[in-house]
Structure formats: C-alpha cells, structure tokens
Design a protein around this motif. Sequence first.
Motif, PDB file in Angstrom:
ATOM      1  N   ALA A   5       0.814  -1.216   0.000  1.00 60.30           N
ATOM      2  CA  ALA A   5       0.000   0.000   0.000  1.00 60.30           C
ATOM      3  C   ALA A   5       0.846   1.265   0.000  1.00 60.30           C
ATOM      4  O   ALA A   5       0.444   2.282  -0.545  1.00 60.30           O
ATOM      5  N   GLU A   6       2.000   1.234   0.633  1.00 57.80           N
ATOM      6  CA  GLU A   6       2.840   2.430   0.733  1.00 57.80           C
ATOM      7  C   GLU A   6       4.243   2.101   0.211  1.00 57.80           C
ATOM      8  O   GLU A   6       5.197   1.999   0.985  1.00 57.80           O
ATOM      9  N   PRO A   7       4.373   1.935  -1.106  1.00 58.32           N
ATOM     10  CA  PRO A   7       5.662   1.460  -1.625  1.00 58.32           C
ATOM     11  C   PRO A   7       6.671   2.550  -1.936  1.00 58.32           C
ATOM     12  O   PRO A   7       7.777   2.247  -2.358  1.00 58.32           O
ATOM     13  N   ILE A   8       6.296   3.830  -1.779  1.00 58.49           N
ATOM     14  CA  ILE A   8       7.185   4.911  -2.191  1.00 58.49           C
ATOM     15  C   ILE A   8       7.923   5.483  -0.984  1.00 58.49           C
ATOM     16  O   ILE A   8       7.315   5.825   0.035  1.00 58.49           O
ATOM     17  N   LEU A   9       9.241   5.603  -1.113  1.00 59.30           N
ATOM     18  CA  LEU A   9      10.062   6.240  -0.088  1.00 59.30           C
ATOM     19  C   LEU A   9      10.708   7.486  -0.681  1.00 59.30           C
ATOM     20  O   LEU A   9      11.053   7.505  -1.873  1.00 59.30           O
ATOM     21  N   HIS A  10      10.860   8.514   0.137  1.00 57.44           N
ATOM     22  CA  HIS A  10      11.661   9.672  -0.244  1.00 57.44           C
ATOM     23  C   HIS A  10      12.732   9.844   0.826  1.00 57.44           C
ATOM     24  O   HIS A  10      12.426  10.063   2.007  1.00 57.44           O
ATOM     25  N   ALA A  11      13.988   9.697   0.416  1.00 60.14           N
ATOM     26  CA  ALA A  11      15.130   9.836   1.325  1.00 60.14           C
ATOM     27  C   ALA A  11      15.802  11.168   1.071  1.00 60.14           C
ATOM     28  O   ALA A  11      16.131  11.494  -0.074  1.00 60.14           O
ATOM     29  N   ASP A  12      16.009  11.938   2.129  1.00 60.42           N
ATOM     30  CA  ASP A  12      16.558  13.293   1.989  1.00 60.42           C
ATOM     31  C   ASP A  12      17.613  13.509   3.068  1.00 60.42           C
ATOM     32  O   ASP A  12      17.315  13.443   4.267  1.00 60.42           O
ATOM     33  N   MET A  13      18.845  13.750   2.637  1.00 67.65           N
ATOM     34  CA  MET A  13      19.928  13.987   3.582  1.00 67.65           C
ATOM     35  C   MET A  13      19.701  15.303   4.321  1.00 67.65           C
ATOM     36  O   MET A  13      19.251  16.289   3.731  1.00 67.65           O
ATOM     37  N   GLN A 132      21.867   2.295   7.893  1.00 68.42           N
ATOM     38  CA  GLN A 132      23.048   2.069   7.058  1.00 68.42           C
ATOM     39  C   GLN A 132      23.730   3.378   6.686  1.00 68.42           C
ATOM     40  O   GLN A 132      24.967   3.452   6.680  1.00 68.42           O
ATOM     41  N   VAL A 133      22.958   4.408   6.353  1.00 62.55           N
ATOM     42  CA  VAL A 133      23.570   5.692   6.002  1.00 62.55           C
ATOM     43  C   VAL A 133      24.323   6.252   7.209  1.00 62.55           C
ATOM     44  O   VAL A 133      25.440   6.781   7.080  1.00 62.55           O
ATOM     45  N   HIS A 134      23.740   6.123   8.385  1.00 63.71           N
ATOM     46  CA  HIS A 134      24.415   6.620   9.593  1.00 63.71           C
ATOM     47  C   HIS A 134      25.703   5.841   9.858  1.00 63.71           C
ATOM     48  O   HIS A 134      26.759   6.429  10.129  1.00 63.71           O
ATOM     49  N   VAL A 137      28.119   5.994   6.274  1.00 66.91           N
ATOM     50  CA  VAL A 137      28.486   7.301   5.729  1.00 66.91           C
ATOM     51  C   VAL A 137      28.692   8.330   6.839  1.00 66.91           C
ATOM     52  O   VAL A 137      29.345   9.354   6.633  1.00 66.91           O
ATOM     53  N   GLY A 138      28.127   8.081   8.010  1.00 68.46           N
ATOM     54  CA  GLY A 138      28.304   8.999   9.123  1.00 68.46           C
ATOM     55  C   GLY A 138      27.419  10.218   9.068  1.00 68.46           C
ATOM     56  O   GLY A 138      27.747  11.256   9.655  1.00 68.46           O
ATOM     57  N   LEU A 139      26.281  10.130   8.366  1.00 70.59           N
ATOM     58  CA  LEU A 139      25.372  11.261   8.217  1.00 70.59           C
ATOM     59  C   LEU A 139      23.946  10.831   8.523  1.00 70.59           C
ATOM     60  O   LEU A 139      23.622   9.644   8.536  1.00 70.59           O
ATOM     61  N   ALA A 140      23.093  11.825   8.759  1.00 68.10           N
ATOM     62  CA  ALA A 140      21.687  11.567   9.041  1.00 68.10           C
ATOM     63  C   ALA A 140      20.862  11.743   7.771  1.00 68.10           C
ATOM     64  O   ALA A 140      21.123  12.639   6.966  1.00 68.10           O
ATOM     65  N   VAL A 141      19.848  10.904   7.613  1.00 67.76           N
ATOM     66  CA  VAL A 141      18.924  11.007   6.490  1.00 67.76           C
ATOM     67  C   VAL A 141      17.504  10.859   7.028  1.00 67.76           C
ATOM     68  O   VAL A 141      17.240  10.020   7.885  1.00 67.76           O
ATOM     69  N   SER A 142      16.618  11.698   6.547  1.00 65.16           N
ATOM     70  CA  SER A 142      15.212  11.595   6.904  1.00 65.16           C
ATOM     71  C   SER A 142      14.478  10.900   5.769  1.00 65.16           C
ATOM     72  O   SER A 142      14.778  11.129   4.591  1.00 65.16           O
ATOM     73  N   VAL A 143      13.511  10.055   6.126  1.00 62.30           N
ATOM     74  CA  VAL A 143      12.815   9.250   5.123  1.00 62.30           C
ATOM     75  C   VAL A 143      11.313   9.360   5.323  1.00 62.30           C
ATOM     76  O   VAL A 143      10.814   9.244   6.447  1.00 62.30           O
ATOM     77  N   GLY A 144      10.602   9.588   4.217  1.00 64.07           N
ATOM     78  CA  GLY A 144       9.151   9.555   4.214  1.00 64.07           C
ATOM     79  C   GLY A 144       8.659   8.314   3.504  1.00 64.07           C
ATOM     80  O   GLY A 144       9.229   7.906   2.498  1.00 64.07           O
ATOM     81  N   VAL A 145       7.612   7.697   4.057  1.00 63.49           N
ATOM     82  CA  VAL A 145       7.024   6.483   3.486  1.00 63.49           C
ATOM     83  C   VAL A 145       5.551   6.765   3.220  1.00 63.49           C
ATOM     84  O   VAL A 145       4.821   7.176   4.129  1.00 63.49           O
ATOM     85  N   PRO A 161      14.612  17.107  11.572  1.00 62.18           N
ATOM     86  CA  PRO A 161      15.840  16.426  11.151  1.00 62.18           C
ATOM     87  C   PRO A 161      15.915  15.004  11.684  1.00 62.18           C
ATOM     88  O   PRO A 161      15.414  14.700  12.767  1.00 62.18           O
ATOM     89  N   ASP A 162      16.559  14.143  10.902  1.00 61.72           N
ATOM     90  CA  ASP A 162      16.923  12.801  11.338  1.00 61.72           C
ATOM     91  C   ASP A 162      15.719  12.008  11.817  1.00 61.72           C
ATOM     92  O   ASP A 162      15.718  11.457  12.918  1.00 61.72           O
ATOM     93  N   GLY A 163      14.676  11.932  10.971  1.00 61.06           N
ATOM     94  CA  GLY A 163      13.478  11.225  11.376  1.00 61.06           C
ATOM     95  C   GLY A 163      12.891  10.364  10.279  1.00 61.06           C
ATOM     96  O   GLY A 163      13.390  10.301   9.156  1.00 61.06           O
ATOM     97  N   LEU A 164      11.801   9.682  10.618  1.00 63.91           N
ATOM     98  CA  LEU A 164      11.079   8.821   9.693  1.00 63.91           C
ATOM     99  C   LEU A 164       9.591   9.043   9.925  1.00 63.91           C
ATOM    100  O   LEU A 164       9.121   9.000  11.068  1.00 63.91           O
ATOM    101  N   LEU A 165       8.847   9.296   8.860  1.00 59.38           N
ATOM    102  CA  LEU A 165       7.403   9.491   8.963  1.00 59.38           C
ATOM    103  C   LEU A 165       6.718   8.625   7.928  1.00 59.38           C
ATOM    104  O   LEU A 165       7.049   8.667   6.745  1.00 59.38           O
ATOM    105  N   HIS A 166       5.754   7.834   8.397  1.00 57.31           N
ATOM    106  CA  HIS A 166       5.017   6.897   7.547  1.00 57.31           C
ATOM    107  C   HIS A 166       3.544   7.272   7.579  1.00 57.31           C
ATOM    108  O   HIS A 166       2.931   7.314   8.652  1.00 57.31           O
ATOM    109  N   VAL A 167       2.973   7.565   6.418  1.00 59.76           N
ATOM    110  CA  VAL A 167       1.556   7.893   6.302  1.00 59.76           C
ATOM    111  C   VAL A 167       0.915   6.915   5.330  1.00 59.76           C
ATOM    112  O   VAL A 167       1.359   6.796   4.179  1.00 59.76           O
ATOM    113  N   THR A 168      -0.123   6.219   5.776  1.00 57.87           N
ATOM    114  CA  THR A 168      -0.809   5.254   4.926  1.00 57.87           C
ATOM    115  C   THR A 168      -1.841   5.954   4.050  1.00 57.87           C
ATOM    116  O   THR A 168      -2.185   7.122   4.270  1.00 57.87           O
TER     117      THR A 168
END
Length: 407
Positions: A5-13, A132-134, A137-145, A161-168
Amino acid sequence: MQHVAEPILHADMDAFYASVEQRDDPDLRDRPVVVGGASGRGVVAAASYEARHFGIRSAMPMVQARRLCPDLVVVTPRFDVYRDVSRDVMTILRSFTPLVEPLSLDEAFLDVAGAVRLFGPPDRIAAAIRTQVHDQVGLAVSVGVAPTKSLAKLCSDMAKPDGLLHVTAEEAPGFLRPLPVSRLWGAGPKTVERLHDYGLRTIGDVAGCDVGLLVRLLGTDRGRGLHDLAHGRDPRRVVPHEPAKSVSNETTFEHDVDDPAELHRVLLRLAAKVGSRLRAAELSGRTVSLKLRFATFKTITRSTTLDVPTDATRVIATEATALLDALRLERVRVRLLGVGVSNLATGDASRQLELDADERWKSVDAVTDAVRARFGGLDVTFASLLDDDLPELSETGDDRRLAPDDG
C-alpha cells in the motif's frame, strides 16, 4: 507479487553540505555552519541546523547571514567531496531496490514494492536505510514512506531532522487537511499568495474547492494538479534515470572483525543475498566485486570478470572468496564487508560457468528463493552459518534463519 500500500520512499539527507563539513571537521560540530561563498556577494548554499536557528536559509546573501549570526562559520564548498558522499548514499539506496530516482545529490525517491519479500515492509526498509547511512556514511537522512511520491516527499520534509514518517493511504486525507497550502508540491510563493487571496489557506480548503475555480485561478494543469495533490492523488511512478548498474549487499560490523574465518562466513551470507536479488530481478552479471573498509576507514575494492554472466549464489560466493583470499589479510581489523555483481544483463542467466553446471545447485537457489518468497523476509542460509558465534552485524534485512523445527 503481494500488494504494497505504501511502496514509495523519499530519502533526503539532512543539511547535506553542512553536515558533511561537520562530519569531516569535529571542530565544526554543534556550531552554526554555512557552506557558500565568503565574499561580499556570496550566498548560502547550505546551512547547518545550528545556523538555521538564527533564521539562516539557503540562497540567503552571506552578508545577511553574518548579520543574523556574528559567530557564523563559513566553509568553502567541496563539491567533489559531496559528489563522492552522494555516490555512497545512492549505492546504499540501490542495495534495496534498483528503482531509485535521484532528484539531486542529497535526495531520491525509491519504489520498494518489489523489495518487501527480501527486506520486509516499507517502513522497515526506511529504518534500515537510515541505519546504514548513519553507520556507513556517518550522516543523518530523513525518510518519508507513503503511497505516492508527493506524499512521501512531504513526509520526509516533516520528519526532519533525522526522522522517519510513515503515512498510509487511509491516513492521508486527515494528515493533509490541516496543513498550509504551501506544503503542496509545486505551490510556490506566487501560487500561495493567489490562493490566500481567495481564502484558500489549508490543503483541506484546496481539496474542498471546486476544481473549476482552481483552473480559473491557476490555469488548467496547475489547478487540476494541485486539486489532485490535495486529495492525495499522484499517479507518477519512480523512474530511474538509468538502468541498474549493479546489485550489491554490504554490512558494517558492530565490532571490527579480524578473524578470516568470520569474514568468510559473512561473505557467504552477503553473496546469498546478492544472488537472491539478482534472480528476483531476472538479472545476471559478469563482474563480481569485493569491498572492504578497515578500522582506519580506508576502503578498498577488488573485482573479477567472468566469461559469462551469472546469478548463482555459489559462483558469486566462490569468486568473492577468491578475491578475499588474495588479499592475504593477517589480523587486519575490518569494519565493513560488501559483495556486488555488476556488468548486468537481463534474462535468466541460463548460461552459467561450468562451476555451476550441476543442476542441483540451481535447484538449491530456486528452493531458497521460493522459501523467502513464501515466508516473507525469512532468511534461508547455509548450514555453515548456523553458528551462535557469528559476529554481530548491522545490515539490511531480517536475519532470522529457517530451522527444521520452524514447521
């Protein structure tokens, strides 16, 4: 293939350029840092979160930024370094799915609908990407699902910053309704001003507005487009800019490993995952590569090219093991180990190296792939890996093993 149902991710450093500078120079950490031209006509290319607390933003004149924060640290851009770091991040993203659409050096969309069998549901994949990025690579990435590109991008923006948010899909209408119209993708300052003039201040206002009025205000394409986005509708799919060039899997150890036997066993596990992903994507490749990062953070790669392409776990493991053995490591502490296959071709790789001519090994691959697909995320492994003394790993995927008493 199961429906996701929620197959799209957006990863943003997060604050990408500035974060790279803070990573590489410990004296800059926790300080207000901007990357950009230091001259009187210079502008801010990126600002750390510490600098943003003073109201400093990208594209701001450097003179204005210095007025807002007299203690500001200005760093000259190092775009060659940023490009190298970006390649490392994109490699991690493509280790989960070949469907990666970069938008810039520091952000990308991913379609993970075809990856859930190997790595679990999309939110678990997002969490694994962040880890894995942390770690690597030693950096933070925020991801939306989310179920759409526009909603996934909005989620990653709101997770910073440095978070994850999932909206169905079910949550999307209620999530969008109270947000300001400026949150809609493509709603720039002029569009927002025009909408405000007609009393349309929230996304819910736009969703409830007659589409004809929006067309008269903004034109056909933009009016209809914003109306669809306000309802959570976005048919655009993730489109990679180029075909996948490699399939790889790598792991960062919780503790540095200097035992060759342990390295061989972890390498076998990685080769099995690469082979499974190749077969799932109906790809095969001629070049097998090995990647190592030592405790000193020095990274080396070695590769070998086969006469014909392969997708067979046994071939990949054999070639990668030979590359590792050729290094003759003597108690050298290893931080990261990776296996990859490149020089890809489509098809079922029916022409295998003579090493893999035994049909029994092809049957083993087929059975393990079927078990993974049937039991979603369960990792089928070699008997030699069934040992409690394996080192702790930080890697993608569910590391459970199928034992006889699992039923």
